[in-house]
Design a protein around this motif. Structure first.
Motif, PDB file in Angstrom:
ATOM      1  N   THR A 184       4.190  -5.041 -10.576  1.00 26.17           N
ATOM      2  CA  THR A 184       4.075  -3.914  -9.687  1.00 26.17           C
ATOM      3  C   THR A 184       4.615  -4.440  -8.216  1.00 26.17           C
ATOM      4  O   THR A 184       4.098  -5.529  -7.866  1.00 26.17           O
ATOM      5  CB  THR A 184       2.905  -3.161  -9.872  1.00 26.17           C
ATOM      6  OG1 THR A 184       3.045  -2.250  -8.690  1.00 26.17           O
ATOM      7  CG2 THR A 184       1.772  -4.087  -9.433  1.00 26.17           C
ATOM      8  N   SER A 185       5.337  -3.561  -7.407  1.00 25.27           N
ATOM      9  CA  SER A 185       5.437  -3.844  -6.044  1.00 25.27           C
ATOM     10  C   SER A 185       4.313  -3.674  -5.044  1.00 25.27           C
ATOM     11  O   SER A 185       4.308  -3.895  -3.882  1.00 25.27           O
ATOM     12  CB  SER A 185       6.603  -3.072  -5.244  1.00 25.27           C
ATOM     13  OG  SER A 185       6.432  -1.603  -5.605  1.00 25.27           O
ATOM     14  N   SER A 186       3.090  -3.103  -5.901  1.00 23.79           N
ATOM     15  CA  SER A 186       2.007  -2.967  -5.058  1.00 23.79           C
ATOM     16  C   SER A 186       1.192  -4.097  -5.030  1.00 23.79           C
ATOM     17  O   SER A 186      -0.192  -4.221  -4.598  1.00 23.79           O
ATOM     18  CB  SER A 186       0.997  -1.645  -5.697  1.00 23.79           C
ATOM     19  OG  SER A 186       1.909  -0.560  -5.541  1.00 23.79           O
TER      20      SER A 186
ATOM     21  N   LEU B 204       1.001  -1.206  -0.071  1.00 23.34           N
ATOM     22  CA  LEU B 204      -0.034   0.253  -0.019  1.00 23.34           C
ATOM     23  C   LEU B 204       0.899   1.145   0.057  1.00 23.34           C
ATOM     24  O   LEU B 204       0.802   2.293  -0.655  1.00 23.34           O
ATOM     25  CB  LEU B 204      -0.914  -0.245   1.279  1.00 23.34           C
ATOM     26  CG  LEU B 204      -1.982  -0.980   1.172  1.00 23.34           C
ATOM     27  CD1 LEU B 204      -2.535  -1.366   2.561  1.00 23.34           C
ATOM     28  CD2 LEU B 204      -3.156  -0.645   0.199  1.00 23.34           C
ATOM     29  N   LEU B 205       2.088   1.128   0.686  1.00 22.65           N
ATOM     30  CA  LEU B 205       2.850   2.371   0.691  1.00 22.65           C
ATOM     31  C   LEU B 205       3.530   2.678  -0.812  1.00 22.65           C
ATOM     32  O   LEU B 205       3.816   3.672  -1.156  1.00 22.65           O
ATOM     33  CB  LEU B 205       4.056   2.184   1.578  1.00 22.65           C
ATOM     34  CG  LEU B 205       3.533   2.372   3.140  1.00 22.65           C
ATOM     35  CD1 LEU B 205       4.633   2.243   4.296  1.00 22.65           C
ATOM     36  CD2 LEU B 205       3.096   3.866   3.225  1.00 22.65           C
ATOM     37  N   SER B 206       3.755   1.423  -1.119  1.00 19.79           N
ATOM     38  CA  SER B 206       4.279   1.478  -2.701  1.00 19.79           C
ATOM     39  C   SER B 206       3.521   2.034  -3.769  1.00 19.79           C
ATOM     40  O   SER B 206       3.637   2.792  -4.646  1.00 19.79           O
ATOM     41  CB  SER B 206       4.606   0.085  -3.264  1.00 19.79           C
ATOM     42  OG  SER B 206       5.060   0.036  -4.429  1.00 19.79           O
ATOM     43  N   GLU B 207       1.916   1.764  -3.430  1.00 24.28           N
ATOM     44  CA  GLU B 207       1.036   2.356  -4.278  1.00 24.28           C
ATOM     45  C   GLU B 207       0.753   3.976  -4.099  1.00 24.28           C
ATOM     46  O   GLU B 207       0.839   4.567  -4.907  1.00 24.28           O
ATOM     47  CB  GLU B 207      -0.343   1.923  -4.161  1.00 24.28           C
ATOM     48  CG  GLU B 207      -1.466   2.139  -5.028  1.00 24.28           C
ATOM     49  CD  GLU B 207      -2.712   1.728  -4.660  1.00 24.28           C
ATOM     50  OE1 GLU B 207      -3.711   2.014  -5.263  1.00 24.28           O
ATOM     51  OE2 GLU B 207      -2.912   0.845  -3.689  1.00 24.28           O
ATOM     52  N   GLY B 208       1.074   4.173  -2.751  1.00 30.61           N
ATOM     53  CA  GLY B 208       1.035   5.905  -2.393  1.00 30.61           C
ATOM     54  C   GLY B 208       2.075   6.568  -3.054  1.00 30.61           C
ATOM     55  O   GLY B 208       1.965   7.516  -3.526  1.00 30.61           O
TER      56      GLY B 208
ATOM     57  N   GLU C 177      -6.366  -6.130  -6.266  1.00 31.70           N
ATOM     58  CA  GLU C 177      -5.122  -7.078  -6.131  1.00 31.70           C
ATOM     59  C   GLU C 177      -4.058  -6.207  -6.531  1.00 31.70           C
ATOM     60  O   GLU C 177      -2.860  -6.752  -5.906  1.00 31.70           O
ATOM     61  CB  GLU C 177      -5.498  -8.003  -7.197  1.00 31.70           C
ATOM     62  CG  GLU C 177      -6.099  -9.159  -6.839  1.00 31.70           C
ATOM     63  CD  GLU C 177      -7.534  -8.856  -7.120  1.00 31.70           C
ATOM     64  OE1 GLU C 177      -8.474  -9.871  -6.970  1.00 31.70           O
ATOM     65  OE2 GLU C 177      -8.083  -7.946  -7.601  1.00 31.70           O
ATOM     66  N   THR C 178      -4.094  -5.240  -7.420  1.00 30.93           N
ATOM     67  CA  THR C 178      -2.787  -4.545  -7.919  1.00 30.93           C
ATOM     68  C   THR C 178      -2.619  -3.292  -7.407  1.00 30.93           C
ATOM     69  O   THR C 178      -1.625  -2.730  -7.521  1.00 30.93           O
ATOM     70  CB  THR C 178      -2.950  -4.496  -9.481  1.00 30.93           C
ATOM     71  OG1 THR C 178      -3.951  -3.695  -9.740  1.00 30.93           O
ATOM     72  CG2 THR C 178      -3.029  -5.934 -10.230  1.00 30.93           C
TER      73      THR C 178
ATOM     74  N   GLY D 208       6.441   2.908 -11.512  1.00 30.09           N
ATOM     75  CA  GLY D 208       6.620   1.678 -10.852  1.00 30.09           C
ATOM     76  C   GLY D 208       6.008   0.581 -11.323  1.00 30.09           C
ATOM     77  O   GLY D 208       5.956  -0.585 -10.834  1.00 30.09           O
ATOM     78  N   VAL D 209       5.141   0.755 -12.292  1.00 29.52           N
ATOM     79  CA  VAL D 209       4.442  -0.472 -12.840  1.00 29.52           C
ATOM     80  C   VAL D 209       4.703  -0.782 -14.352  1.00 29.52           C
ATOM     81  O   VAL D 209       4.691   0.348 -14.882  1.00 29.52           O
ATOM     82  CB  VAL D 209       2.695   0.153 -12.919  1.00 29.52           C
ATOM     83  CG1 VAL D 209       1.855  -0.992 -13.500  1.00 29.52           C
ATOM     84  CG2 VAL D 209       2.403   0.542 -11.473  1.00 29.52           C
ATOM     85  N   ASP D 210       4.931  -1.948 -14.717  1.00 28.33           N
ATOM     86  CA  ASP D 210       5.240  -2.555 -15.853  1.00 28.33           C
ATOM     87  C   ASP D 210       3.923  -3.153 -16.345  1.00 28.33           C
ATOM     88  O   ASP D 210       3.204  -4.096 -15.719  1.00 28.33           O
ATOM     89  CB  ASP D 210       6.227  -3.413 -16.006  1.00 28.33           C
ATOM     90  CG  ASP D 210       7.782  -2.877 -15.498  1.00 28.33           C
ATOM     91  OD1 ASP D 210       7.822  -1.521 -16.002  1.00 28.33           O
ATOM     92  OD2 ASP D 210       8.496  -3.451 -14.957  1.00 28.33           O
ATOM     93  N   ILE D 211       3.556  -2.615 -17.481  1.00 25.90           N
ATOM     94  CA  ILE D 211       2.327  -3.163 -18.298  1.00 25.90           C
ATOM     95  C   ILE D 211       2.653  -4.348 -19.483  1.00 25.90           C
ATOM     96  O   ILE D 211       3.425  -3.538 -20.238  1.00 25.90           O
ATOM     97  CB  ILE D 211       1.342  -2.269 -18.731  1.00 25.90           C
ATOM     98  CG1 ILE D 211       0.859  -1.428 -17.518  1.00 25.90           C
ATOM     99  CG2 ILE D 211      -0.039  -2.960 -19.380  1.00 25.90           C
ATOM    100  CD1 ILE D 211      -0.334  -0.327 -17.959  1.00 25.90           C
ATOM    101  N   ILE D 212       2.462  -5.237 -19.577  1.00 28.10           N
ATOM    102  CA  ILE D 212       2.739  -6.271 -20.574  1.00 28.10           C
ATOM    103  C   ILE D 212       1.424  -6.912 -21.115  1.00 28.10           C
ATOM    104  O   ILE D 212       0.636  -7.585 -20.255  1.00 28.10           O
ATOM    105  CB  ILE D 212       3.580  -7.475 -20.239  1.00 28.10           C
ATOM    106  CG1 ILE D 212       4.876  -6.763 -19.539  1.00 28.10           C
ATOM    107  CG2 ILE D 212       4.125  -8.261 -21.435  1.00 28.10           C
ATOM    108  CD1 ILE D 212       4.927  -6.859 -18.053  1.00 28.10           C
ATOM    109  N   ILE D 213       1.494  -7.080 -22.495  1.00 24.98           N
ATOM    110  CA  ILE D 213       0.236  -7.899 -23.016  1.00 24.98           C
ATOM    111  C   ILE D 213       0.712  -9.013 -23.511  1.00 24.98           C
ATOM    112  O   ILE D 213       1.513  -8.960 -24.362  1.00 24.98           O
ATOM    113  CB  ILE D 213      -0.512  -6.837 -24.209  1.00 24.98           C
ATOM    114  CG1 ILE D 213      -0.654  -5.371 -23.888  1.00 24.98           C
ATOM    115  CG2 ILE D 213      -1.627  -7.395 -24.836  1.00 24.98           C
ATOM    116  CD1 ILE D 213      -1.612  -5.409 -22.918  1.00 24.98           C
ATOM    117  N   GLU D 214      -0.027 -10.114 -23.203  1.00 24.97           N
ATOM    118  CA  GLU D 214       0.341 -11.577 -23.412  1.00 24.97           C
ATOM    119  C   GLU D 214      -0.616 -12.123 -24.255  1.00 24.97           C
ATOM    120  O   GLU D 214      -1.856 -11.755 -24.287  1.00 24.97           O
ATOM    121  CB  GLU D 214       0.802 -12.228 -22.355  1.00 24.97           C
ATOM    122  CG  GLU D 214       1.807 -11.609 -21.398  1.00 24.97           C
ATOM    123  CD  GLU D 214       1.878 -12.426 -20.177  1.00 24.97           C
ATOM    124  OE1 GLU D 214       0.975 -13.430 -19.767  1.00 24.97           O
ATOM    125  OE2 GLU D 214       2.950 -12.225 -19.590  1.00 24.97           O
ATOM    126  N   ASP D 215      -0.371 -13.103 -25.123  1.00 24.90           N
ATOM    127  CA  ASP D 215      -1.153 -14.076 -25.685  1.00 24.90           C
ATOM    128  C   ASP D 215      -1.538 -14.982 -24.817  1.00 24.90           C
ATOM    129  O   ASP D 215      -1.089 -15.377 -23.574  1.00 24.90           O
ATOM    130  CB  ASP D 215      -0.652 -14.551 -27.203  1.00 24.90           C
ATOM    131  CG  ASP D 215       0.756 -15.386 -26.819  1.00 24.90           C
ATOM    132  OD1 ASP D 215       0.964 -16.073 -25.838  1.00 24.90           O
ATOM    133  OD2 ASP D 215       1.345 -15.458 -27.768  1.00 24.90           O
TER     134      ASP D 215
END
Length: 489
Positions: free
Chosen positions: A339-341, A165-169, A290-291, A314-321
């Motif tokens: 993400t660390s969140s 939660l602190l990571s999200e903040g 969750e994220t 701090g967030v990586d988004i990846i589109i997968e098959d």
């Protein structure tokens, strides 16, 4: 020292940390109050032995003091809506192993919990104010459990550790350039993950002021925005509608930097109406219990259909098959994040789900694509895909086509059980603007705009679409109602 306490203690002691209608605490005063509450808890064996705690969390200073004290002591705290029904509470309570219940005297009395619970007031009042630092060092990291039904319609508790939660903040702070000079207005219930991550832990990590409002009345909210120079206002679509329905003349809100929409998108026309009244462009926020926050559409970005924005800090988004391989830009696939969140576990419906290990990707269950400039577009839920004659159909494609029809106010497309085949009975649920629409007109329009196999087999007209408390379409309730033969909702 507790990670949470260490973060709180770093802020300017003279800056206001928490404020509600009757109480105000600076960061320095907050540390002292937390110290006194924790020292009292240490002396109470029945409380110290309770690792798992329910809190009926209200938007007031006393409730936040209880929550933060418990987390500092390494407790697992489930946040419960104080307006929960007795039946739903009994269902949750019977399926979980939480020993201590905290809430206001009114909530405890309404639910008949006097013999099992402590009131928030018992814990936070009449404590001697400590003047020294904490006598104990708490190394266990506390965690928060958010109650959510997700897309299953069945409740579960999602566990997020304090560090998550602190990571999200931190992510909100870096994405929006937040500082100790910012003021957050928590008019949304803080027991919801979006408001808790953005407003509560955003203020805790970045050192701003959190203004707590227990009710959402547009005129009172506007008064607080002016009076306390609010800069960050988390919202949901239904509250945007309420704010735009309450005024007809433009208002000048000079200090408000961000009005953040979570838990769903709104129409371009409603966004423009909000801007014309308040002079602030709405920002979009995409995430989950969750994220935490995943992507942000900032005010300068045009709210194109299905656009949710760029990845937050701090967030990586990846589109997968479906094989877990990354796909090229502009190709649809499964939206996954790193993400660390990220959450660390479930209690309830999804206890057997394989949880992500540290640094692994987590599938959100959404379908979408990324553009070359990092913009994320969401086109639907994987679990909402429909099937006809072996072909997968994204209901959002049909919904978007229907919403282009002039006499349709709202449209939701669902799949009902055909019983005799494995195909879905594709059903369009329509809220018409005029009462003269009929099923033949809807189907004829779809045949002109879409492939034949995507045309709804059934059309149902309703006065309103059922939604959850956060404004999302309640597809589970909709399917259950129509399966039971209800043609009106």
């Amino acid at each position: 020292m507790s990670l949470l306490l260490n973060t709180i203690s770093k802020h300017d002691a003279n800056v206001i940390a928490l404020r509600d209608a009757t109480s105000t605490l600076t960061w320095g005063e907050l540390v002292l109050r937390l110290n006194s509450i924790v020292e009292w808890w240490n002396k109470e064996d029945n409380i110290m032995n309770s690792k798992n705690i329910y809190i009926f969390l209200e938007n007031d200073v006393d409730s936040i003091l209880c929550l933060l004290s418990a987390l500092i002591m390494g407790k697992n705290v489930a946040l419960i809506d104080p307006n929960i029904s007795a039946a739903k509470w009994e269902e949750i309570f019977s399926e979980t192993d939480f020993q201590l219940i905290l809430g206001s005297a009114q909530v405890i009395q309404c639910l008949g919990l006097e013999d099992y619970a402590l009131t928030v007031q018992q814990i936070v009042t009449n404590r001697e104010t400590a003047v020294q630092s904490f006598n104990r060092y708490f190394n266990d990291e506390g965690s928060v459990f958010f109650l959510t039904s997700g897309s299953t319609g069945k409740h579960k508790l999602v566990q997020r550790k304090v560090s998550s939660l602190l990571s999200e903040g931190k992510s909100y702070g870096e994405t929006l350039n937040l500082t100790e000079h910012d003021a957050y207005l928590a008019a949304l219930p803080l027991h919801h993950a979006f408001a808790c991550g953005c407003a509560l832990f955003g203020s805790i990590f970045n050192g701003g002021t959190l203004v707590l409002s227990s009710l959402f009345f547009p005129r009172a909210i506007l008064k607080w925005i002016y009076e306390y120079k609010i800069t960050v206002l988390p919202l949901i679509p239904s509250l945007v509608k309420l704010m735009t329905a309450s005024y007809t003349k433009p208002l000048k809100v000079e200090h408000l930097r961000y009005a953040l929409i979570g838990t769903g998108q709104i129409s371009t026309s409603l966004a423009e109406l909000f801007y014309s009244l308040y002079g602030v462009r709405l920002s979009g926020n995409y995430g989950s219990s969750e994220t935490g926050g995943i992507a942000m559409r900032l005010p300068e970005v045009h709210p194109y259909l299905n656009l949710v924005g760029q990845a937050m800090s701090g967030v990586d988004i990846i589109i997968e098959d479906d094989n877990g391989l990354a796909v090229p830009y502009n190709i649809e696939g499964n939206v996954t994040v790193r993400t660390s969140s990220l959450f660390c576990g479930y209690v309830g419906e999804n206890q057997d789900v394989q949880l992500p290990a540290k640094h692994e990707r987590w599938s959100t269950g959404d379908i979408g694509h990324l553009t070359e400039d990092g913009m994320l577009y969401i086109s639907g839920r994987k679990s909402n895909l429909l099937q006809r004659n072996g072909k997968k159909i994204n209901p959002v494609v049909i919904e978007n086509a229907l919403l282009c029809m002039p006499n349709i106010a709202e449209a939701v497309v669902i799949g009902l059980d055909k019983k005799e085949t494995y195909d879905d009975l594709i059903t369009a649920v329509i809220v018409p603007k005029v009462p003269v629409l009929n099923e033949a007109q809807i189907r004829g329009y779809c045949l002109q705009q879409l492939e034949a196999y995507m045309t709804p087999e059934k059309v149902v007209f309703v006065s309103q679409i059922p939604r959850t408390v956060t404004g999302k379409v309640d597809r589970v309730s909709l399917i259950e109602s129509l399966t039971c033969g209800k043609e009106t909702i």
